[in-house]
Design an enzyme around this catalytic site. Sequence first.
Site, PDB file in Angstrom:
ATOM      1  N   MET A   1      24.364   9.437   2.061  1.00  0.00           N
ATOM      2  CA  MET A   1      24.130  10.695   2.772  1.00  0.00           C
ATOM      3  C   MET A   1      24.489  10.547   4.249  1.00  0.00           C
ATOM      4  O   MET A   1      25.046  11.463   4.858  1.00  0.00           O
ATOM      5  CB  MET A   1      22.656  11.092   2.613  1.00  0.00           C
ATOM      6  CG  MET A   1      22.277  12.420   3.190  1.00  0.00           C
ATOM      7  SD  MET A   1      23.245  13.758   2.494  1.00  0.00           S
ATOM      8  CE  MET A   1      22.195  14.299   1.161  1.00  0.00           C
TER       9      MET A   1
ATOM     10  N   GLN B   1      -8.984  -6.740  11.851  1.00  0.00           N
ATOM     11  CA  GLN B   1      -8.381  -5.720  10.985  1.00  0.00           C
ATOM     12  C   GLN B   1      -9.006  -4.344  11.162  1.00  0.00           C
ATOM     13  O   GLN B   1      -9.070  -3.549  10.219  1.00  0.00           O
ATOM     14  CB  GLN B   1      -8.437  -6.149   9.516  1.00  0.00           C
ATOM     15  CG  GLN B   1      -7.537  -7.365   9.261  1.00  0.00           C
ATOM     16  CD  GLN B   1      -7.244  -7.605   7.809  1.00  0.00           C
ATOM     17  OE1 GLN B   1      -8.080  -7.336   6.946  1.00  0.00           O
ATOM     18  NE2 GLN B   1      -6.057  -8.106   7.519  1.00  0.00           N
TER      19      GLN B   1
ATOM     20  N   GLU C   1       0.817  -1.218   0.000  1.00  0.00           N
ATOM     21  CA  GLU C   1       0.000   0.000   0.000  1.00  0.00           C
ATOM     22  C   GLU C   1       0.846   1.260   0.000  1.00  0.00           C
ATOM     23  O   GLU C   1       0.423   2.309  -0.481  1.00  0.00           O
ATOM     24  CB  GLU C   1      -0.963   0.011   1.182  1.00  0.00           C
ATOM     25  CG  GLU C   1      -2.103  -0.997   1.078  1.00  0.00           C
ATOM     26  CD  GLU C   1      -1.720  -2.393   1.567  1.00  0.00           C
ATOM     27  OE1 GLU C   1      -0.528  -2.612   1.877  1.00  0.00           O
ATOM     28  OE2 GLU C   1      -2.621  -3.256   1.640  1.00  0.00           O
TER      29      GLU C   1
ATOM     30  N   LYS D   1     -17.534  -1.301   5.500  1.00  0.00           N
ATOM     31  CA  LYS D   1     -17.991  -2.343   4.579  1.00  0.00           C
ATOM     32  C   LYS D   1     -19.489  -2.242   4.286  1.00  0.00           C
ATOM     33  O   LYS D   1     -19.923  -2.308   3.140  1.00  0.00           O
ATOM     34  CB  LYS D   1     -17.670  -3.709   5.186  1.00  0.00           C
ATOM     35  CG  LYS D   1     -17.994  -4.851   4.278  1.00  0.00           C
ATOM     36  CD  LYS D   1     -17.571  -6.178   4.890  1.00  0.00           C
ATOM     37  CE  LYS D   1     -17.959  -7.301   3.933  1.00  0.00           C
ATOM     38  NZ  LYS D   1     -17.727  -8.612   4.523  1.00  0.00           N
TER      39      LYS D   1
HETATM   40  C1  LIG Z   1      18.143  14.953   1.777  1.00  0.00           C
HETATM   41  C2  LIG Z   1      17.399  16.238   1.558  1.00  0.00           C
HETATM   42  C3  LIG Z   1      18.095  17.402   1.328  1.00  0.00           C
HETATM   43  C4  LIG Z   1      17.428  18.597   1.071  1.00  0.00           C
HETATM   44  N1  LIG Z   1      18.163  19.705   0.736  1.00  0.00           N
HETATM   45  C5  LIG Z   1      17.522  20.805   0.281  1.00  0.00           C
HETATM   46  C6  LIG Z   1      18.243  21.917  -0.251  1.00  0.00           C
HETATM   47  O1  LIG Z   1      19.471  21.930  -0.313  1.00  0.00           O
HETATM   48  N2  LIG Z   1      17.532  22.982  -0.712  1.00  0.00           N
HETATM   49  C7  LIG Z   1      16.163  22.999  -0.688  1.00  0.00           C
HETATM   50  O2  LIG Z   1      15.578  23.967  -1.151  1.00  0.00           O
HETATM   51  N3  LIG Z   1      15.465  21.990  -0.170  1.00  0.00           N
HETATM   52  C8  LIG Z   1      16.111  20.881   0.298  1.00  0.00           C
HETATM   53  N4  LIG Z   1      15.361  19.825   0.768  1.00  0.00           N
HETATM   54  C9  LIG Z   1      13.887  19.940   0.780  1.00  0.00           C
HETATM   55  C10 LIG Z   1      13.376  20.675   1.999  1.00  0.00           C
HETATM   56  O3  LIG Z   1      13.349  19.795   3.088  1.00  0.00           O
HETATM   57  C11 LIG Z   1      11.941  21.240   1.741  1.00  0.00           C
HETATM   58  O4  LIG Z   1      11.112  20.194   1.339  1.00  0.00           O
HETATM   59  C12 LIG Z   1      11.910  22.284   0.657  1.00  0.00           C
HETATM   60  O5  LIG Z   1      12.923  23.246   0.856  1.00  0.00           O
HETATM   61  C13 LIG Z   1      10.555  22.978   0.666  1.00  0.00           C
HETATM   62  O6  LIG Z   1      10.345  23.617  -0.536  1.00  0.00           O
HETATM   63  P1  LIG Z   1       9.372  24.852  -0.705  1.00  0.00           P
HETATM   64  O7  LIG Z   1       9.749  25.932   0.231  1.00  0.00           O
HETATM   65  O8  LIG Z   1       9.344  25.134  -2.145  1.00  0.00           O
HETATM   66  O9  LIG Z   1       7.988  24.359  -0.137  1.00  0.00           O
HETATM   67  P2  LIG Z   1       6.883  23.320  -0.565  1.00  0.00           P
HETATM   68  O10 LIG Z   1       6.918  22.207   0.395  1.00  0.00           O
HETATM   69  O11 LIG Z   1       6.899  23.008  -2.003  1.00  0.00           O
HETATM   70  O12 LIG Z   1       5.610  24.180  -0.173  1.00  0.00           O
HETATM   71  C14 LIG Z   1       4.984  25.018  -1.070  1.00  0.00           C
HETATM   72  C15 LIG Z   1       4.566  26.331  -0.444  1.00  0.00           C
HETATM   73  O13 LIG Z   1       3.802  26.997  -1.424  1.00  0.00           O
HETATM   74  C16 LIG Z   1       2.509  27.279  -0.932  1.00  0.00           C
HETATM   75  N5  LIG Z   1       1.560  27.101  -2.010  1.00  0.00           N
HETATM   76  C17 LIG Z   1       0.959  25.971  -2.441  1.00  0.00           C
HETATM   77  N6  LIG Z   1       0.134  26.219  -3.460  1.00  0.00           N
HETATM   78  C18 LIG Z   1       0.207  27.543  -3.696  1.00  0.00           C
HETATM   79  C19 LIG Z   1      -0.417  28.406  -4.628  1.00  0.00           C
HETATM   80  N7  LIG Z   1      -1.291  27.978  -5.554  1.00  0.00           N
HETATM   81  N8  LIG Z   1      -0.107  29.719  -4.579  1.00  0.00           N
HETATM   82  C20 LIG Z   1       0.750  30.191  -3.637  1.00  0.00           C
HETATM   83  N9  LIG Z   1       1.368  29.418  -2.742  1.00  0.00           N
HETATM   84  C21 LIG Z   1       1.115  28.107  -2.770  1.00  0.00           C
HETATM   85  C22 LIG Z   1       2.281  26.345   0.215  1.00  0.00           C
HETATM   86  O14 LIG Z   1       1.374  26.925   1.127  1.00  0.00           O
HETATM   87  C23 LIG Z   1       3.690  26.182   0.785  1.00  0.00           C
HETATM   88  O15 LIG Z   1       3.973  27.207   1.707  1.00  0.00           O
HETATM   89  C24 LIG Z   1      16.015  18.629   1.079  1.00  0.00           C
HETATM   90  C25 LIG Z   1      15.313  17.475   1.362  1.00  0.00           C
HETATM   91  C26 LIG Z   1      15.982  16.271   1.577  1.00  0.00           C
HETATM   92  C27 LIG Z   1      15.181  15.046   1.838  1.00  0.00           C
HETATM   93  C1  LIG Z   2      12.450   5.909   5.260  1.00  0.00           C
HETATM   94  C2  LIG Z   2      13.717   6.598   5.609  1.00  0.00           C
HETATM   95  N1  LIG Z   2      14.564   6.052   6.520  1.00  0.00           N
HETATM   96  C3  LIG Z   2      15.734   6.664   6.826  1.00  0.00           C
HETATM   97  C4  LIG Z   2      16.073   7.853   6.242  1.00  0.00           C
HETATM   98  C5  LIG Z   2      17.385   8.559   6.618  1.00  0.00           C
HETATM   99  N2  LIG Z   2      18.263   8.633   5.437  1.00  0.00           N
HETATM  100  C6  LIG Z   2      18.356   9.731   4.689  1.00  0.00           C
HETATM  101  S1  LIG Z   2      19.357   9.548   3.356  1.00  0.00           S
HETATM  102  C7  LIG Z   2      19.710   7.961   3.782  1.00  0.00           C
HETATM  103  C8  LIG Z   2      20.619   7.138   2.921  1.00  0.00           C
HETATM  104  C9  LIG Z   2      20.108   6.880   1.575  1.00  0.00           C
HETATM  105  O1  LIG Z   2      20.905   5.932   0.934  1.00  0.00           O
HETATM  106  P1  LIG Z   2      20.801   5.678  -0.619  1.00  0.00           P
HETATM  107  O2  LIG Z   2      19.412   5.490  -1.027  1.00  0.00           O
HETATM  108  O3  LIG Z   2      21.756   4.604  -0.998  1.00  0.00           O
HETATM  109  O4  LIG Z   2      21.270   7.060  -1.228  1.00  0.00           O
HETATM  110  P2  LIG Z   2      22.726   7.732  -1.271  1.00  0.00           P
HETATM  111  O5  LIG Z   2      22.750   8.757  -0.202  1.00  0.00           O
HETATM  112  O6  LIG Z   2      23.730   6.651  -1.065  1.00  0.00           O
HETATM  113  O7  LIG Z   2      22.801   8.339  -2.629  1.00  0.00           O
HETATM  114  C10 LIG Z   2      19.051   7.613   4.969  1.00  0.00           C
HETATM  115  C11 LIG Z   2      19.167   6.295   5.630  1.00  0.00           C
HETATM  116  C12 LIG Z   2      15.147   8.392   5.329  1.00  0.00           C
HETATM  117  N3  LIG Z   2      15.357   9.582   4.734  1.00  0.00           N
HETATM  118  N4  LIG Z   2      14.011   7.738   5.013  1.00  0.00           N
END
Ligand SMILES: Cc1cc2nc3c(=O)[nH]c(=O)nc-3n(C[C@H](O)[C@H](O)[C@H](O)COP(=O)(O)OP(=O)(O)OC[C@H]3O[C@@H](n4cnc5c(N)ncnc54)[C@H](O)[C@@H]3O)c2cc1C
Ligand SMILES: Cc1ncc(C[n+]2csc(CCOP(=O)(O)OP(=O)(O)O)c2C)c(N)n1
Lengths: 172, 591
Positions: free
Chosen positions: B479, B113, B50, B162
């Site tokens: 990472m 369930q 799921e 259901k």
């Molecule tokens: C490993 C990892 C590394 C990351 N590194 C980075 C990084 O280096 N840089 C980075 O930027 N992010 C990074 N992120 C992502 C970060 O965590 C956030 O998800 C991201 O920065 C959020 O983007 P955003 O501000 O565009 O918001 P979003 O989550 O896209 O939110 C959208 C915003 O727009 C608003 N909105 C929605 N619809 C409308 C509309 N029609 N009109 C006006 N407003 C609207 C919403 O209310 C909200 O405030 C990383 C994530 C991971 C997992």
């Molecule tokens: C479901 C989940 N568990 C744990 C993490 C923490 N986490 C962030 S990046 C990462 C490693 C990811 O490894 P891989 O997919 O091999 O990517 P790489 O960084 O090696 O490119 C982990 C464990 C996460 N983001 N999501």
Amino acid sequence: MEHIISVTVENKFGVLSRVAGLFSGRGFNIESLSVAPTLDPSMSQMTIVTSGDERIIEQIVKQLNKLIDVIKVVDLNETESVSRETAIIKVHTKDEDRAEALRIVDIFRANVIDSTPSTYTIEVSGDPKKIEAIINLLQPLGIKELVRTGRVAVAREPIRPATVQAKKVVRE
Amino acid sequence: MILTGAEIFIECLKREGVKTVFALPGGVVLKIFDMLHQQKDLEIILTRHEQGAGHMAEGYAKATGKAGVCLVTSGPGMTNVITALADAYMDSVPLVCFSGQVPTSLIGNDAFQEADNVGLSRPCTKYNFLVKDVNDLATTIKEAFYIATTGRPGPVLVDIPKDVSMAKTEFSYPNSVSIRGYNPTYEGNKWQIKQAAEAITKAKKPILYVGGGVVFSGASQELLELAEMTQIPVDMTLMGLGAFPGEHPLSMGMMGMHGTYQANMAVHYSDLVIAVGARFDDRVTGKVSEFCPYAKIIHIDIDPTSIRKNINVDIPIVGDCKTVLRELNQILRATVNGEQKELRKPWWDQICEWRQAHPLTYHQEKDGPIKPQQVVKQLYELTKNRDPIVSTDVGQHQMWAAQYFKLAKPNRWLTSGGLGTMGFGFPAAMGAQAAFRDRLVLCIAGDGSIQMNMQEMATAVVSKLPVKIIILNNRFHGMVRQWQDLFYEGRYASSYLDTTPDFVKLAEAYGAVGLRANKVGDLDSVLKEAMATDKPVIVDVQTYPYENCYPMIPAGGCNHEMILEDPPELKKKQSGAARVTPEDKDTVLTA
Ligand SMILES: Cc1cc2nc3c(=O)[nH]c(=O)nc-3n(C[C@H](O)[C@H](O)[C@H](O)COP(=O)(O)OP(=O)(O)OC[C@H]3O[C@@H](n4cnc5c(N)ncnc54)[C@H](O)[C@@H]3O)c2cc1C
Ligand SMILES: Cc1ncc(C[n+]2csc(CCOP(=O)(O)OP(=O)(O)O)c2C)c(N)n1
Ligand SMILES: [Mg+2]
């Protein structure tokens, strides 16, 4: 700072958990919360006493407004309002204390709503200070049980909901 | 027309324009599945888990801009889809998830369930419903789609017991809904917009900070006009990628923790930050108290709670990006002239200097191990003319994809930003492929992440969703290893994944195609072969395991204080391990 927020919500199951979940999930504070249906039975009125700095209160108001079951939010600190809380206090009263208990009830314009040979049950309404004060005076007699409703409040004049005010913040 | 709940469900979905439902059956939803089996308008994609169904619906939604739909059973079906709901909630993805529930007479009895689906999903949905009466079903479904797709989009759960799916009633579908507690604001305040326009005309060092909201709102055209008219550089968040053409001269690339040097320097030193549909996430702001210390901030967002949540804003505008930008552009068209260009010349000189000083770099030796950046770059060059949809998992590979795969248009970038859900990429790509059967859909995956929803390869093969998975296989939770190298003295606690499984054989076991690249020289031909295949493909690219992703702003650091390359001790250590091959397990562990 303490804020009293008045929230009009849909009178549906699950709404209380949405509001409570919002506060716990975001780490906001609830000092008290009271809820009951309004004149229109499809809606309920909540009074929430909370605290936080200006930014937090602004977020609380906005987050409440964002809940789909919330119809209106008013931050009563932005206007003049009156609030009341009711407490029901069961005091242990030995013979010599019974007169003293009644004197205290009299001074605070409280009521004795039940009486047994060894207890008085007292109802008092007022602001939290008044309730604290009567509790302090009754404590030496021996309080057996205490329940408080939490505050309920209304604005003195009809005012615009905080949705509009949140947008006013936005406009300045 | 008298219909059963199950038939009403189908009729409502058809009226909402749903084409595809990602689903997995179970006892309490059998009636619904039985009816779905007997109709042809809705395509059912049977997933193997799921969570996969949820992410597929997300991928479908992100690629099409319409609500994605999934259907799961009660209890474990529901708990399995929770991760996808939480992911959609964080990233504002419009989703309608239908869950089965035990019969109303048994609710609360710990029936077989049974789970409190509404309670479980409450903190990770925009709204949720328990339908207790078949007479409410049609209206509820209408409301669910309305809530999911309007305002700030998000996931909505509809829990159907259901007996409700079996009960009969007269069917009529409401034409419209109105919910008194729900009225998203689309029009921005005119006076505020005027203030914004004035600030933009006056600014000497303005920067656009563009987020996912621009994509949801379909405001790319308006954004392009604004940027070109005013010559303001454009920083994008991870979620905003594609909102502005990545190759455009005004594009600064991604900002934030792993953003480009120029993007982060520009936002730090600017005097006016124009945030459009972005939410000031901590991965972008770094240390909040020192985020763009010299700037006035304009913030355009449809959700009032996004405004002033993390950061104080000078000119807040609650409204839809498209509507607000249109109005803003109209004012600016009358006021912008050559003067601004003159005014901002020093700013552009400065930006060019930053660009030249520290562009994104990596070093690929001709005969050395494959660098992950090289893979993304070659993949980009090879496929850019086919306008691909690109999904990613979570980790280093995600960041390299964000840095090197330059998207030209919105709705082509599927990534998990807010929740950072490993295992998102592959099912999301499948969801997009289900919506666009003829398009090229790529999934840039990590060897760790891909294993979190690998089971969906069976779905991809059976349902003919020929997604091309490119695994940047560094044998690590890369990472995590990067953080361990930088902040935990190189102790690789539970980050080494070893060399199993053999992804090529795994792909073949599922009936998909498996390919491998061991050397840089293999890349071109292997990628070409993958793109030419009409089946799902895994390309296992054996990459250099110790490559780190830069620039990097350490958590809680300031935007102008980026780490740009491995610190000297790390470089020394890694030069010894540079030749690590997958077989050199011992070297990896002791490195
Ligand atoms: C490993 C990892 C590394 C990351 N590194 C980075 C990084 O280096 N840089 C980075 O930027 N992010 C990074 N992120 C992502 C970060 O965590 C956030 O998800 C991201 O920065 C959020 O983007 P955003 O501000 O565009 O918001 P979003 O989550 O896209 O939110 C959208 C915003 O727009 C608003 N909105 C929605 N619809 C409308 C509309 N029609 N009109 C006006 N407003 C609207 C919403 O209310 C909200 O405030 C990383 C994530 C991971 C997992
Ligand atoms: C479901 C989940 N568990 C744990 C993490 C923490 N986490 C962030 S990046 C990462 C490693 C990811 O490894 P891989 O997919 O091999 O990517 P790489 O960084 O090696 O490119 C982990 C464990 C996460 N983001 N999501
Ligand atoms: Mg890895």
